[in-house]
Design a protein around this motif. Structure first.
Motif, short mmCIF file in Angstrom:
data_model
loop_
_atom_site.label_atom_id
_atom_site.label_comp_id
_atom_site.label_asym_id
_atom_site.label_seq_id
_atom_site.Cartn_x
_atom_site.Cartn_y
_atom_site.Cartn_z
N PHE A 166 48.93 9.71 2.37
CA PHE A 166 47.98 9.99 3.19
C PHE A 166 47.89 9.12 4.48
O PHE A 166 48.63 8.06 4.28
N LYS A 167 47.13 9.38 5.51
CA LYS A 167 46.87 8.37 6.45
C LYS A 167 45.56 7.48 6.34
O LYS A 167 44.60 8.09 5.88
N GLN A 208 39.11 2.55 7.64
CA GLN A 208 40.05 1.45 7.29
C GLN A 208 40.89 0.64 8.02
O GLN A 208 41.23 -0.36 7.85
N GLY A 228 34.98 5.00 -3.57
CA GLY A 228 35.87 6.05 -3.26
C GLY A 228 36.21 5.88 -1.92
O GLY A 228 36.88 6.77 -1.36
N SER A 229 35.90 4.80 -1.30
CA SER A 229 36.09 4.81 0.40
C SER A 229 37.59 4.41 0.48
O SER A 229 37.92 4.25 1.72
N GLY A 230 38.21 3.78 -0.51
CA GLY A 230 39.66 3.47 -0.26
C GLY A 230 39.74 1.98 -0.02
O GLY A 230 40.47 1.63 0.94
N LYS A 231 39.36 1.04 -0.72
CA LYS A 231 39.29 -0.29 -0.55
C LYS A 231 40.67 -0.76 -0.96
O LYS A 231 41.15 -1.86 -0.60
N THR A 232 41.12 -0.14 -2.22
CA THR A 232 42.40 -0.70 -2.91
C THR A 232 43.43 -0.76 -1.82
O THR A 232 44.26 -1.78 -1.71
N PRO A 269 37.52 9.00 2.80
CA PRO A 269 38.75 9.62 3.15
C PRO A 269 38.45 11.16 3.43
O PRO A 269 37.44 11.61 2.78
N ARG A 313 36.79 15.10 1.29
CA ARG A 313 35.91 14.93 0.04
C ARG A 313 34.75 15.88 -0.20
O ARG A 313 34.19 16.07 0.91
N ASP A 325 40.26 5.45 -11.24
CA ASP A 325 40.66 6.23 -10.15
C ASP A 325 41.27 7.27 -10.80
O ASP A 325 42.69 7.18 -10.86
N ARG A 331 36.95 12.74 -6.38
CA ARG A 331 37.96 11.66 -5.68
C ARG A 331 38.87 12.81 -5.08
O ARG A 331 39.81 12.13 -4.31
P1 ADP Z 1 37.21 2.31 -3.96
O1 ADP Z 1 36.88 2.05 -2.51
O2 ADP Z 1 36.38 3.00 -4.65
O3 ADP Z 1 38.17 1.31 -4.61
P2 ADP Z 1 40.02 3.36 -4.26
O4 ADP Z 1 40.89 2.43 -3.48
O5 ADP Z 1 40.14 3.66 -5.51
O6 ADP Z 1 38.37 3.40 -3.79
O7 ADP Z 1 40.25 4.97 -3.48
C1 ADP Z 1 39.92 6.26 -4.15
C2 ADP Z 1 40.96 7.41 -3.75
O8 ADP Z 1 41.26 7.39 -2.21
C3 ADP Z 1 42.25 6.81 -4.31
O9 ADP Z 1 42.78 7.97 -4.96
C4 ADP Z 1 42.81 6.44 -3.04
O10 ADP Z 1 44.39 6.37 -3.42
C5 ADP Z 1 42.69 7.59 -2.18
N1 ADP Z 1 42.57 7.05 -0.67
C6 ADP Z 1 42.35 5.79 -0.10
N2 ADP Z 1 42.43 5.93 1.20
C7 ADP Z 1 42.70 7.20 1.55
C8 ADP Z 1 43.08 7.88 2.79
N3 ADP Z 1 42.71 7.33 3.95
N4 ADP Z 1 43.11 9.51 2.63
C9 ADP Z 1 43.13 9.84 1.35
N5 ADP Z 1 42.84 9.31 0.34
C10 ADP Z 1 42.91 8.15 0.32
#
Ligand code: ADP
Ligand code: MG
Length: 685
Positions: A259-260, A265, A291-295, A444, A447, A550, A579
C-alpha cells in the motif's frame, strides 16, 4: 517553603496528623480548604428557630434536671426574650451539671432538632457568659470546618490558619501584570475568602466558578503544567545520537509494501525524522485512531535508527501484541536483512540467555517485548530509539523511567510513544506537556465505517445466526469478546471458556478458538496464528485483544456485557474490525435491565466513530483517570483543580505557563515546589 513546625503550638503529634492529610507546609495548610462553614456571626432569637438550623443562640438557663429514661440525660431549658429551647446532654460530668444551673447565662451553637415536646439542641457547643465581665465578641466571619480525623480537632486548624494569616506573608508568585491580564484574584484575598468568608460571600462559594476558587485552581494547574514543562527542558540538556542517514532502508521497505502511505502518515514521518536527526532526545507522542496505521510509522522510524547503526526496542503492553508485532516486523524487515527478536517471558532460561547475548553483542537490531524488556538483565549494545506502543496502558512513571534505560555514556535514546487512545487536548496540555505531539488524522483509504448495533443479550440467537452467515457464506472471521466481569480472574476465565463451549454447540460447523490472558504465550501464539491463517472462524477472547490485534479479514465483533466497559475501551475493541474494505459490524450486547446512563453511553459508541469525540465523552462522564488509565491517576494529583470542571482555564494555563517559565524562573520553581511535591522525583534522569 515554610514547614508547619514553625507555627506556634505544633507538636509532633499534630505534625503526624497533619502529614496524614498531606499537609507539610504553610502553603499546604492554606490550600487545605474547609468542607463547610458555620455561622457564628449572629445570634438567632429563640422564637425564630427552625428545625435544621445550624445556629448560635444565647439565653439564661431557667431549669435544669437529670432525667432517667432509657438513657440518662441532663436537660436544661434555655430562655431568651422571645422563647425557649431545650438543651440535652447525654454525656456529662458532675461539673457540667454544676455549671449549668438555673440563672446561668449561656451562648450555644448546634443544630436545632425536633424533640418530643419542643425544639432541642443536642450536645451543643457552649460558652458560659459572665455579664459582669465583657461579653465575648461574635465571630467576624464564618467559622470554617475542615475535614479532619478524630485525633485533630477543629480548634487546631483554626489556630494555625489564624496564625498564618497574622504572621506570614502569603507570597503571590504569579507576576502582577499577568494576574491583571487574566483578572485573577490576588492569592491572599482568595485564601482569606475561602477560609474566612463573610456570610454573604459564603453562599456564593458553593459555586466552583467563584473567583477565589478559580484563582487557586488556576495556580495549581499552572504549577503542574510548568513542572512537566521543566522536565522537558531538563531533558533537552541531554544528548542523543543524531540518526542521520541516506534513508536507503526506508526506501527499500516502502518499495515492498502493498500500500501507499497516507498523507497523514507521511507528515508524521517527516516530524519524527527531523527529531531523530537532532542531537536532543526525541520525546514524541504519536496519536492516531485505531487502525490509522501507526505500526508502519514505527517501522520507518526504526529503520532510521538501524541504518545509523543503532538498536531499537519496541515495547507493547501485552504479550499478544508484542508477538503480533514480532510477526509483522519480521515480515517487513527480514527481506532487508535485519534481525528481529522477541523477548518474552515464555522463553526457556537457555533461550533467554542466548537472546540476551545477541542483544548485548548488537547482532539483533530490533528487539520487541513487553515491559519485561526493561528488566535489569537486559543490556543493549547501542540503543538509539525506544518505541512504546499503546502508551495509555503503561503508567506515566514507567514511561519516564524508561528515559534512564539505554543511557550510554551520556547519550540518551530517542523515544516515540504511540497511542490510539486519543487524549483530549485539555488533558494533553497538562499530563503530556513534556511531549511533542504528532497526529495521524486520517484513516487509510477504502475503509468502511463499522456499523454498530446495540441489543439485549436475549437476542443472542439472532447474533449466532449472523456469525454463521458471516463465517460461512462470506468467508470472513469474527470475534466474540467476553469482558471480565467477575471479581476473580479464575471465574472470569471460566466464563470465557464456557462461552466458547456453548458457542461451539450452537455452531458445530465452525472452528472456534479461545484466547485469554492466563494462557501460556505459546498457546496464545498458536491460537492467534491459526486465526490469522484463517484456520479458525471465530475467536472467543477476553479483552486481551483490545489493543493492536490486526486481522483484516475479520468483519464481525460481538461484545458481551458491553455496558460494563469504558467508551474508549469499546472503541478500541471495535477497532479490531473494519480494517479491510468490506462492511464490518459490531454488536454490543447488554444485560437487562439497562440504566438510562448506560443506554446513552452505548448510544455514543453506536453513533460515533471518531476516537477523539468518544474520548471527550469519556472524560466528561468518567474523568481523567479513566481516559489515562487508572495507573496514571497519580500524575494529576490535584488538590483543588479538576481537569473537567476547570477545562476553560487550560488555554490560559499553557500561555501564562510559557511566559513564567521563560521569564520568571524563580517564581516558576517556587510555584512548582508549592504545588507539585511528587512532581520533581520523576524528573531526574
Ligand atoms: P494502528 O494505528 O491501530 O496500530 P495498524 O498499524 O495496525 O493500525 O494498521 C491497521 C491496518 O492498516 C494494518 O493492516 C496496516 O497494514 C494497514 N495500513 C497501514 N497503513 C496503511 C495505508 N497507508 N494504506 C492501507 N493500509 C494501511
Ligand atoms: Mg497498533
Amino acid at each position: 517553603m515554610v514547614t508547619i513546625d514553625s507555627l506556634h503550638g505544633v507538636n509532633d503529634k499534630i505534625i503526624e496528623q497533619l502529614n496524614k492529610l498531606n499537609i507539610y507546609t504553610i502553603d499546604d495548610m492554606l490550600f487545605y480548604l474547609p468542607l463547610r462553614y458555620e455561622d457564628r456571626t449572629k445570634i438567632k432569637r429563640l422564637a425564630e428557630l427552625q428545625v435544621g438550623d445550624n445556629t448560635m443562640v444565647e439565653g439564661t438557663i431557667q431549669a435544669a434536671e437529670v432525667k432517667y429514661g432509657k438513657k440518662r440525660s441532663l436537660i436544661c431549658i434555655l430562655e431568651d426574650d422571645t422563647g425557649t429551647i431545650m438543651l440535652r446532654f447525654f454525656h456529662f460530668y458532675p461539673a457540667l451539671r454544676e455549671a449549668l444551673k438555673p440563672g446561668t447565662k449561656l451562648r450555644c451553637f448546634g443544630e436545632v432538632r425536633q424533640g418530643y415536646h419542643c425544639l432541642e439542641l443536642v450536645h451543643p457547643q457552649y460558652e458560659l457568659l459572665d455579664y459582669s465581665n465583657s461579653v465575648p465578641d461574635l465571630a467576624e466571619h464564618l467559622t470554617p470546618i475542615y475535614r479532619t480525623s478524630s485525633k485533630l480537632n477543629q480548634t487546631v486548624f483554626h489556630s494555625l490558619i489564624d496564625q498564618i494569616f497574622a504572621k506570614y506573608e502569603i507570597i503571590d508568585y504569579i507576576p502582577e501584570a499577568l494576574r491583571f491580564k487574566l483578572n485573577l484574584m490576588p492569592l491572599r484575598e482568595a485564601v482569606q475568602i475561602l477560609h474566612h468568608p463573610t456570610s454573604e460571600i459564603a453562599a456564593t462559594l458553593t459555586d466552583e466558578k467563584h473567583p477565589a476558587k478559580i484563582r487557586l485552581a488556576f495556580e495549581e494547574l499552572l504549577a503542574h503544567h510548568m513542572s512537566i514543562y521543566s522536565l522537558r527542558a531538563n531533558l533537552n540538556k541531554y544528548n542523543a545520537a543524531k540518526l542521520d542517514n541516506a534513508g536507503t532502508l526506508v526506501q527499500a521497505l516502502l518499495a515492498q509494501l502493498s500500500f501507499k502511505l497516507t498523507a497523514a502518515q507521511k507528515s508524521v514521518i517527516t516530524e519524527i525524522t527531523n527529531d531523530l536527526r537532532s542531537a536532543n532526545p526525541m520525546q514524541r507522542l504519536l496519536q492516531g485512531d485505531v487502525g490509522s496505521g501507526k505500526t508502519i510509522v514505527a517501522a520507518i522510524s526504526a529503520l532510521q535508527a538501524i541504518e545509523s547503526g543503532y538498536q531499537v526496542a519496541i515495547m507493547a503492553p501485552t504479550e499478544l501484541l508484542s508477538e503480533q508485532h514480532t510477526r509483522t516486523f519480521t515480515q517487513w524487515l527480514e527481506p532487508l536483512d535485519i534481525k528481529v527478536t522477541w523477548l518474552t517471558s515464555s522463553l526457556t532460561k537457555k533461550k533467554r540467555e542466548q537472546t540476551l547475548a545477541t542483544i548485548l553483542s548488537g547482532e539483533v537490531a530490533l528487539i520487541i517485548g513487553t515491559h519485561a524488556l526493561f528488566q535489569k538483565d537486559v543490556e543493549f549494545h547501542k540503543l538509539g530509539l525506544i518505541i512504546v506502543d499503546e502508551q495509555h496502558k503503561f503508567g506515566v512513571h514507567q514511561r519516564l523511567a524508561l528515559r534512564n534505560k539505554g543511557n550510554q555514556a551520556g547519550i540518551y535514546p530517542h523515544q516515540l510513544i504511540m497511542t490510539a487512545t486519543p487524549i483530549p487536548r485539555t488533558l494533553a496540555m497538562t499530563a503530556y506537556a513534556d511531549l511533542d505531539t504528532s497526529i495521524i488524522d486520517e484513516l487509510p483509504p477504502g475503509r468502511t465505517p463499522v456499523t454498530t448495533v446495540v441489543m439485549p443479550n436475549t437476542r443472542r440467537d439472532e447474533v449466532i445466526a449472523r456469525i454463521k452467515n458471516v463465517c460461512t457464506n462470506e468467508a470472513r472471521q469474527a470475534y466474540w469478546v467476553c469482558p471480565l466481569i467477575e471479581e476473580s480472574e479464575t471465574l472470569q476465565l471460566q466464563a470465557a471458556e464456557e462461552t466458547a463451549i456453548k458457542l461451539q454447540k450452537s455452531l458445530p460447523e465452525l472452528k472456534i478458538g479461545l484466547v485469554h490472558s492466563r494462557m501460556k504465550s505459546k498457546e496464545k501464539e498458536q491460537v492467534m496464528d491459526a486465526f490469522i491463517a484463517k484456520e479458525l472462524h471465530l475467536l472467543v477472547a477476553t479483552t486481551v485483544i483490545e489493543v493492536g490485534v490486526d486481522v483484516p479479514n475479520s468483519s464481525l465483533m460481538i461484545i458481551e456485557n458491553a455496558e460494563r466497559l469504558g467508551l474508549a475501551q469499546l472503541h478500541q475493541l471495535r477497532g479490531r474490525v473494519g480494517r479491510g474494505a468490506v462492511q464490518s459490524y459490531c454488536v454490543l450486547l447488554y444485560q437487562l435491565p439497562l440504566s438510562e446512563v448506560s443506554k446513552s453511553r452505548l448510544g455514543i459508541i453506536r453513533d460515533n466513530h471518531d476516537g477523539f469525540v468518544i474520548a471527550q465523552y469519556d472524560l466528561d462522564i468518567r474523568g481523567p483517570g479513566e481516559v489515562l488509565g487508572t495507573r496514571q491517576k497519580g500524575i494529576m494529583n490535584l488538590r483543588i483543580a479538576d481537569v473537567r470542571r476547570n477545562k476553560d482555564l487550560i488555554n490560559d494555563v499553557v500561555e501564562i505557563g510559557k511566559i513564567i517559565f521563560d521569564n520568571y524562573p524563580e517564581q516558576c520553581q517556587a510555584l512548582i515546589q508549592r504545588w507539585v511535591k511528587e512532581g520533581l522525583n520523576y524528573g531526574t534522569i
